[in-house]
Write a protein that holds these residues in place. Structure first.
Motif, PDB file in Angstrom:
ATOM      1  N   GLN A   1       0.825  -1.198   0.000  1.00  0.00           N
ATOM      2  CA  GLN A   1       0.000   0.000   0.000  1.00  0.00           C
ATOM      3  C   GLN A   1       0.865   1.255   0.000  1.00  0.00           C
ATOM      4  O   GLN A   1       1.987   1.242   0.523  1.00  0.00           O
ATOM      5  N   VAL A   2       0.329   2.279  -0.584  1.00  0.00           N
ATOM      6  CA  VAL A   2       0.995   3.576  -0.649  1.00  0.00           C
ATOM      7  C   VAL A   2       0.051   4.618  -0.080  1.00  0.00           C
ATOM      8  O   VAL A   2      -1.131   4.648  -0.427  1.00  0.00           O
ATOM      9  N   GLN A   3       0.565   5.449   0.798  1.00  0.00           N
ATOM     10  CA  GLN A   3      -0.223   6.546   1.343  1.00  0.00           C
ATOM     11  C   GLN A   3       0.294   7.858   0.755  1.00  0.00           C
ATOM     12  O   GLN A   3       1.505   8.065   0.653  1.00  0.00           O
ATOM     13  N   LEU A   4      -0.644   8.720   0.380  1.00  0.00           N
ATOM     14  CA  LEU A   4      -0.306   9.999  -0.226  1.00  0.00           C
ATOM     15  C   LEU A   4      -0.959  11.121   0.563  1.00  0.00           C
ATOM     16  O   LEU A   4      -2.164  11.074   0.825  1.00  0.00           O
ATOM     17  N   GLY A  26       4.917   4.268   2.648  1.00  0.00           N
ATOM     18  CA  GLY A  26       4.472   2.893   2.457  1.00  0.00           C
ATOM     19  C   GLY A  26       5.362   2.168   1.454  1.00  0.00           C
ATOM     20  O   GLY A  26       6.579   2.302   1.484  1.00  0.00           O
ATOM     21  N   SER A  27       4.729   1.472   0.527  1.00  0.00           N
ATOM     22  CA  SER A  27       5.463   0.660  -0.461  1.00  0.00           C
ATOM     23  C   SER A  27       5.963   1.532  -1.614  1.00  0.00           C
ATOM     24  O   SER A  27       5.497   1.425  -2.757  1.00  0.00           O
ATOM     25  N   ILE A  28       6.935   2.371  -1.305  1.00  0.00           N
ATOM     26  CA  ILE A  28       7.446   3.332  -2.295  1.00  0.00           C
ATOM     27  C   ILE A  28       8.011   2.617  -3.515  1.00  0.00           C
ATOM     28  O   ILE A  28       7.879   3.095  -4.650  1.00  0.00           O
ATOM     29  N   SER A  99       0.736   5.297  -9.415  1.00  0.00           N
ATOM     30  CA  SER A  99       0.442   4.064 -10.133  1.00  0.00           C
ATOM     31  C   SER A  99       1.621   3.110 -10.049  1.00  0.00           C
ATOM     32  O   SER A  99       2.779   3.546 -10.026  1.00  0.00           O
ATOM     33  N   SER A 100       1.306   1.833 -10.042  1.00  0.00           N
ATOM     34  CA  SER A 100       2.356   0.803 -10.051  1.00  0.00           C
ATOM     35  C   SER A 100       2.771   0.445 -11.467  1.00  0.00           C
ATOM     36  O   SER A 100       3.596  -0.454 -11.660  1.00  0.00           O
ATOM     37  N   TYR A 112      -8.316   4.360 -13.718  1.00  0.00           N
ATOM     38  CA  TYR A 112      -8.282   3.108 -12.952  1.00  0.00           C
ATOM     39  C   TYR A 112      -6.885   2.496 -12.908  1.00  0.00           C
ATOM     40  O   TYR A 112      -6.644   1.550 -12.160  1.00  0.00           O
ATOM     41  N   LEU A 113      -5.943   3.047 -13.674  1.00  0.00           N
ATOM     42  CA  LEU A 113      -4.565   2.571 -13.618  1.00  0.00           C
ATOM     43  C   LEU A 113      -3.804   3.165 -12.435  1.00  0.00           C
ATOM     44  O   LEU A 113      -2.678   2.762 -12.142  1.00  0.00           O
ATOM     45  N   TYR A 114      -4.418   4.129 -11.791  1.00  0.00           N
ATOM     46  CA  TYR A 114      -3.819   4.748 -10.613  1.00  0.00           C
ATOM     47  C   TYR A 114      -4.507   4.165  -9.380  1.00  0.00           C
ATOM     48  O   TYR A 114      -5.665   4.459  -9.117  1.00  0.00           O
ATOM     49  N   ALA A 115      -3.776   3.371  -8.615  1.00  0.00           N
ATOM     50  CA  ALA A 115      -4.391   2.662  -7.485  1.00  0.00           C
ATOM     51  C   ALA A 115      -4.434   3.481  -6.208  1.00  0.00           C
ATOM     52  O   ALA A 115      -5.248   3.203  -5.326  1.00  0.00           O
ATOM     53  N   PHE A 116      -3.589   4.478  -6.123  1.00  0.00           N
ATOM     54  CA  PHE A 116      -3.448   5.206  -4.864  1.00  0.00           C
ATOM     55  C   PHE A 116      -3.756   6.689  -5.058  1.00  0.00           C
ATOM     56  O   PHE A 116      -3.282   7.312  -6.018  1.00  0.00           O
ATOM     57  N   TRP A 117      -4.542   7.233  -4.131  1.00  0.00           N
ATOM     58  CA  TRP A 117      -4.982   8.627  -4.217  1.00  0.00           C
ATOM     59  C   TRP A 117      -4.852   9.307  -2.861  1.00  0.00           C
ATOM     60  O   TRP A 117      -5.066   8.693  -1.818  1.00  0.00           O
ATOM     61  N   GLY A 118      -4.528  10.587  -2.907  1.00  0.00           N
ATOM     62  CA  GLY A 118      -4.553  11.395  -1.710  1.00  0.00           C
ATOM     63  C   GLY A 118      -5.956  11.888  -1.431  1.00  0.00           C
ATOM     64  O   GLY A 118      -6.893  11.614  -2.189  1.00  0.00           O
ATOM     65  N   GLN A 119      -6.085  12.653  -0.358  1.00  0.00           N
ATOM     66  CA  GLN A 119      -7.413  13.124   0.056  1.00  0.00           C
ATOM     67  C   GLN A 119      -7.856  14.368  -0.696  1.00  0.00           C
ATOM     68  O   GLN A 119      -9.024  14.731  -0.651  1.00  0.00           O
ATOM     69  N   GLY A 120      -6.937  15.006  -1.389  1.00  0.00           N
ATOM     70  CA  GLY A 120      -7.262  16.199  -2.167  1.00  0.00           C
ATOM     71  C   GLY A 120      -6.987  17.482  -1.404  1.00  0.00           C
ATOM     72  O   GLY A 120      -7.082  17.524  -0.174  1.00  0.00           O
ATOM     73  N   THR A 121      -6.639  18.505  -2.147  1.00  0.00           N
ATOM     74  CA  THR A 121      -6.415  19.819  -1.561  1.00  0.00           C
ATOM     75  C   THR A 121      -7.053  20.871  -2.460  1.00  0.00           C
ATOM     76  O   THR A 121      -6.934  20.819  -3.684  1.00  0.00           O
TER      77      THR A 121
END
Length: 127
Positions: A1-4, A26-28, A99-100, A112-121
């Motif tokens: 997992q990756v956190q942004l 996370g899994s950089i 994306s991986s 959908y190719l981007y699995a990880f998203w931040g919360q937005g600003t």
């Protein structure tokens, strides 16, 4: 997992500048592509800019080409979006994403190719 985690949004006047940051954890090692999308209420999320994590090659939406610059600091696991000459139409919630996959130009917009998203600003450009 990756956190942004994004930061740097805010209110700026037309013609002004703003820099967004996105810190990854996370899994950089699984990250191959990172980028920024933005979304306005009632509209689809659209890609703004992307960067290859390994090569550093970049790609921009036509609407921001020449005004925005995406960059990365591999040591800090951080991606930046420098936004200059801001316009009212740049007002949106900006999302950092990762994306991986190594994405070719033709599929950079495929969300959908981007699995990880931040919360937005939120970025608001006022006239």
């Amino acid at each position: 997992q990756v956190q942004l985690v994004e930061s740097g949004g805010g209110l700026v006047q037309t013609g002004g500048s703003l820099t967004l940051s996105c810190a990854a954890s996370g899994s950089i090692s699984s990250i191959k592509t990172m980028g920024w999308f933005r979304q306005v209420p009632g509209k689809e999320r659209e890609r703004v800019a992307t960067i290859s994590w390994n090569s550093g090659s970049t790609d921009y939406a036509d609407s921001v080409q020449g005004r925005f610059t995406i960059s990365r600091d591999s040591a800090q696991n951080t991606v930046y979006l420098q936004m200059n000459s801001l316009r009212s139409e740049d007002t949106a919630v900006y999302y950092c994403t990762a994306s991986s996959f190594i994405l070719t130009t033709q599929i950079l917009d495929v969300m959908y190719l981007y699995a990880f998203w931040g919360q937005g600003t939120q970025v608001t450009v006022s006239s």
